[in-house]
Design a protein around this motif. Sequence first.
Motif, PDB file in Angstrom:
ATOM      1  N   ALA A 243       0.832  -1.208   0.000  1.00  0.00           N
ATOM      2  CA  ALA A 243       0.000   0.000   0.000  1.00  0.00           C
ATOM      3  C   ALA A 243       0.867   1.258   0.000  1.00  0.00           C
ATOM      4  O   ALA A 243       0.454   2.302  -0.509  1.00  0.00           O
ATOM      5  CB  ALA A 243      -0.931   0.007   1.218  1.00  0.00           C
ATOM      6  N   TYR A 244       2.076   1.160   0.543  1.00  0.00           N
ATOM      7  CA  TYR A 244       3.003   2.282   0.576  1.00  0.00           C
ATOM      8  C   TYR A 244       3.905   2.316  -0.658  1.00  0.00           C
ATOM      9  O   TYR A 244       4.835   3.100  -0.735  1.00  0.00           O
ATOM     10  CB  TYR A 244       3.845   2.234   1.840  1.00  0.00           C
ATOM     11  N   GLY A 245       3.657   1.419  -1.618  1.00  0.00           N
ATOM     12  CA  GLY A 245       4.371   1.450  -2.884  1.00  0.00           C
ATOM     13  C   GLY A 245       5.613   0.583  -2.966  1.00  0.00           C
ATOM     14  O   GLY A 245       6.385   0.705  -3.920  1.00  0.00           O
ATOM     15  N   TYR A 246       5.827  -0.300  -2.010  1.00  0.00           N
ATOM     16  CA  TYR A 246       7.006  -1.163  -2.024  1.00  0.00           C
ATOM     17  C   TYR A 246       6.636  -2.539  -2.547  1.00  0.00           C
ATOM     18  O   TYR A 246       5.665  -3.133  -2.112  1.00  0.00           O
ATOM     19  CB  TYR A 246       7.634  -1.255  -0.628  1.00  0.00           C
ATOM     20  N   VAL A 247       7.425  -3.024  -3.487  1.00  0.00           N
ATOM     21  CA  VAL A 247       7.207  -4.346  -4.065  1.00  0.00           C
ATOM     22  C   VAL A 247       7.839  -5.369  -3.135  1.00  0.00           C
ATOM     23  O   VAL A 247       9.013  -5.253  -2.778  1.00  0.00           O
ATOM     24  CB  VAL A 247       7.833  -4.445  -5.476  1.00  0.00           C
TER      25      VAL A 247
END
Length: 142
Positions: free
Chosen positions: A52-56
Amino acid sequence: MSTAVSDQTPTRKLLLTTKIPVRWGDMDFYGHVNNTIYFRYFEQARVEWLEAYGYVVSPQSESGAVIINASCTFMIPVNYPATVVVRLYAGEPGRSSVMTWYELGVEGDDRVFAEGAAKVVWMDPRTGKSVPIPDELRAKVS
């Protein structure tokens, strides 16, 4: 002489609430969710939080989160059918780590069924060594 005790509870920030259906296969011989599955529920919340915070969350990432310890206190058994509600909290991040806590409940019931914790460390998978938490993530957690 005063023997006042200071409040040792760390500051926690609610970062994510997620709902996860309990599967039939999550149960053990006694008819309630097996204790190992609670760690899977916490793991799923952790992955959803990072994504959700953009980390894969992938072994191919240049850096990412791993946990170096985990705990769970089981208070009330969870039974099938149910949907668990996991709340993920985080403390103030350090250089490369942040403490996370979990509250697990059951949808439609206000009680806390289990509480957990895990120390998350940001690392470089190529070296296996810790690296600083990305500034963007630090800002969102702080």
